[in-house]
Design an enzyme around this catalytic site. Sequence first.
Site, mmCIF file in Angstrom:
data_model
loop_
_atom_site.group_PDB
_atom_site.id
_atom_site.type_symbol
_atom_site.label_atom_id
_atom_site.label_comp_id
_atom_site.label_asym_id
_atom_site.label_seq_id
_atom_site.Cartn_x
_atom_site.Cartn_y
_atom_site.Cartn_z
ATOM 1 C CE LYS A 107 -4.222 1.440 -0.075
ATOM 2 N NZ LYS A 107 -5.507 0.368 -0.481
ATOM 3 C CG ASP A 166 -7.376 3.170 -0.798
ATOM 4 O OD1 ASP A 166 -7.526 2.091 -0.748
ATOM 5 O OD2 ASP A 166 -7.395 3.411 -0.266
HETATM 6 P P1 NDP Z 1 -12.856 7.948 -3.298
HETATM 7 O O1 NDP Z 1 -11.753 9.082 -2.898
HETATM 8 O O2 NDP Z 1 -13.066 8.252 -4.508
HETATM 9 O O3 NDP Z 1 -14.275 8.455 -2.046
HETATM 10 C C1 NDP Z 1 -13.483 8.495 -0.464
HETATM 11 C C2 NDP Z 1 -15.268 8.716 -0.049
HETATM 12 O O4 NDP Z 1 -14.670 8.824 0.897
HETATM 13 C C3 NDP Z 1 -15.745 10.117 -1.105
HETATM 14 O O5 NDP Z 1 -16.803 10.297 -0.697
HETATM 15 C C4 NDP Z 1 -14.812 11.298 0.883
HETATM 16 O O6 NDP Z 1 -15.223 12.388 0.638
HETATM 17 C C5 NDP Z 1 -15.351 10.147 1.972
HETATM 18 N N1 NDP Z 1 -13.636 10.119 2.803
HETATM 19 C C6 NDP Z 1 -12.860 10.517 2.254
HETATM 20 N N2 NDP Z 1 -12.052 10.724 3.468
HETATM 21 C C7 NDP Z 1 -13.616 10.343 4.412
HETATM 22 C C8 NDP Z 1 -13.358 10.926 5.835
HETATM 23 N N3 NDP Z 1 -12.316 11.232 7.126
HETATM 24 N N4 NDP Z 1 -14.196 12.003 6.503
HETATM 25 C C9 NDP Z 1 -15.432 11.410 6.110
HETATM 26 N N5 NDP Z 1 -15.755 10.753 4.792
HETATM 27 C C10 NDP Z 1 -14.553 10.398 4.190
HETATM 28 O O7 NDP Z 1 -12.150 6.526 -2.334
HETATM 29 P P2 NDP Z 1 -12.734 5.107 -2.980
HETATM 30 O O8 NDP Z 1 -14.354 4.748 -2.918
HETATM 31 O O9 NDP Z 1 -11.685 4.238 -3.944
HETATM 32 O O10 NDP Z 1 -12.541 4.273 -1.295
HETATM 33 C C11 NDP Z 1 -13.597 4.174 -0.110
HETATM 34 C C12 NDP Z 1 -12.630 3.602 0.648
HETATM 35 O O11 NDP Z 1 -13.121 1.908 -0.239
HETATM 36 C C13 NDP Z 1 -11.443 3.422 1.294
HETATM 37 O O12 NDP Z 1 -11.617 3.292 2.167
HETATM 38 C C14 NDP Z 1 -10.269 2.689 0.085
HETATM 39 O O13 NDP Z 1 -9.651 2.069 1.082
HETATM 40 C C15 NDP Z 1 -11.522 1.525 -0.040
HETATM 41 N N6 NDP Z 1 -11.812 0.519 -0.701
HETATM 42 C C16 NDP Z 1 -11.606 1.069 -1.968
HETATM 43 C C17 NDP Z 1 -11.145 0.067 -2.806
HETATM 44 C C18 NDP Z 1 -10.964 0.496 -4.847
HETATM 45 O O14 NDP Z 1 -10.708 -0.201 -5.826
HETATM 46 N N7 NDP Z 1 -10.968 1.941 -4.526
HETATM 47 C C19 NDP Z 1 -11.037 -1.320 -2.894
HETATM 48 C C20 NDP Z 1 -11.089 -1.609 -1.824
HETATM 49 C C21 NDP Z 1 -11.279 -0.725 -0.776
HETATM 50 P P3 NDP Z 1 -14.351 13.631 0.642
HETATM 51 O O15 NDP Z 1 -14.713 13.562 -0.953
HETATM 52 O O16 NDP Z 1 -15.694 14.603 1.325
HETATM 53 O O17 NDP Z 1 -13.429 14.069 0.781
HETATM 54 O O1 2IT Z 2 -8.053 -1.197 -0.914
HETATM 55 C C1 2IT Z 2 -8.103 -2.087 -1.737
HETATM 56 O O2 2IT Z 2 -8.226 -3.510 -2.297
HETATM 57 C C2 2IT Z 2 -7.526 -1.123 -3.163
HETATM 58 N N1 2IT Z 2 -7.531 -0.265 -3.390
HETATM 59 C C3 2IT Z 2 -7.166 -1.820 -4.599
HETATM 60 C C4 2IT Z 2 -5.959 -2.494 -4.941
HETATM 61 C C5 2IT Z 2 -5.608 -2.253 -6.468
HETATM 62 O O3 2IT Z 2 -4.191 -3.002 -6.186
HETATM 63 O O4 2IT Z 2 -6.791 -2.930 -7.157
#
Ligand code: NDP
Ligand code: 2IT
Length: 454
Positions: A135, A175
């Site tokens: 990561k 992420d």
């Molecule tokens: P994005 O950046 O696309 O979206 C993040 C969202 O979470 C936004 O709506 C953001 O709001 C909100 N957010 C972030 N930080 C905070 C905070 N401190 N308090 C409240 N809201 C918050 O990220 P993802 O959708 O990709 O990721 C979301 C979660 O999913 C994370 O935990 C990530 O690790 C996990 N994840 C992502 C994967 C992926 O493929 N993208 C895979 C597996 C897990 P704002 O815009 O206001 O900051």
């Molecule tokens: O938390 C996660 O699994 C991710 N942000 C996606 C990682 C990846 O390599 O697609």
Amino acid sequence: MNSAQIKKTEKLNLNHFMQGLIKRNPGEVEFHQAVEEVATTVIPFINEHPVYLENKILERMTEPDRTIIFRVCWEDDNGVLRTNRGYRVQFNNSIGPYKGGLRFHHSVNLSILKFLGFEQTFKNSLTTLPMGAGKGGADFNPKGKSEREIMRFCQSFMTELSKHIGQDIDVPAGDIGVGAREISYMFGQYKRLKNEFTGTLTGKALSFGGSLIRTEATGYGCVFFMEEMLQHQGDSIDGKTCLITGSGNVAQFAAQKLIQLGGKVVTLSDSSGFIHDPKGLTEEKLQFIIDLKTKKRGRISEYAKKYNCSFHEGKRPWGIKADLAFPCATQNELELKDAKHLIKGGVMAVAEGANMPTTNEAIEAIRKANLPFAPGKAANAGGVAVSGLEMTQNSIRLAWSRDELEERLKNIMRDIHQQCVNYGSGKKQVDYVKGANIAGFVKVADSMVAYGAV
Ligand code: NDP
Ligand code: 2IT
């Protein structure tokens, strides 16, 4: 048995193990939390298997292979030089090249990236694909930055990161704060520096080696996992009221799949608060959100204005009565008091789209209420799983169809659910936390045993 032999297979004690870990990693509270959640369920299993004790597997698994920290210097639109801190934690490559996302958020620090890298070890193992765990990211805040500032930051970040990654070494992805735009800038810079076209990043655009369904994969996979949990109890998503937090990549596509399966999504959020739309999201409303968040980069409160529903500033939605809950924003966004609200409101199941959104106390409360709870390392593994499929397609230089990929994703989520059932079946309810932790652990642990002391 002599004393040396006794020590070799001395049983692990949770408190003692955690004290040692905290001492070695002072102040890294998120990392402590993630390890404790795993250690609580894995230590009893390890204690029954002397081979893991003798090989000190848990001690080794909680220490990253290496941690790279670097300066990222870039110039803003006013010609001012700015400095951020970049990281890549290469956690474990026992079962494949390091694999995991990059996070750009002002809160990023070593503790957060170590918790994420540690979780990734188990998650990637569960996907059944050959991927190790890593990561990375930076304490860079993308909010309010211009396109050119984002580009310059990504290029500078990749200039250093490129020395440490490669298609068979370490394959980063997105992420929080890193989506298609940032991956494209970083891939462009990597290609330029290395003078090679290889699948060293995933989440690429379709025109240069990306995979169909990768954008949707985490959210879709999370909903497929929920459907598996409900089907295991003879139920389904159809007709259920759903709470989602976040409005980014994971939240958007969890919402889309829920709508397709007959669920009613009534909340979404961002870091300013949540919207409550009792009528439920539609595909048209969702397209507004996707456009708002990925193009206009606006705030979720604009949805409430457009669709005439309520916006709750600075609040979380867990007090709203619903059947299913999907925390899809960030770590520790569902605490004990929130879990109590959910249980009181009659929630039937929880699936984590985000990484570690639920605190350990809240998980305990949900488990005590005998509700199915899917930890992120199982429920959100669909994203990295399709990243793994992107790597395969890049290697064979072919692109699979959307239907084929969605079917593969569904099968992987079904397989992960089955692994959780195999290792987590209890008297009343499947313990998905225990199941995911032990199933994820075994494959990595067995590989580490086979390699000897490395
Ligand atoms: P994005 O950046 O696309 O979206 C993040 C969202 O979470 C936004 O709506 C953001 O709001 C909100 N957010 C972030 N930080 C905070 C905070 N401190 N308090 C409240 N809201 C918050 O990220 P993802 O959708 O990709 O990721 C979301 C979660 O999913 C994370 O935990 C990530 O690790 C996990 N994840 C992502 C994967 C992926 O493929 N993208 C895979 C597996 C897990 P704002 O815009 O206001 O900051
Ligand atoms: O938390 C996660 O699994 C991710 N942000 C996606 C990682 C990846 O390599 O697609």
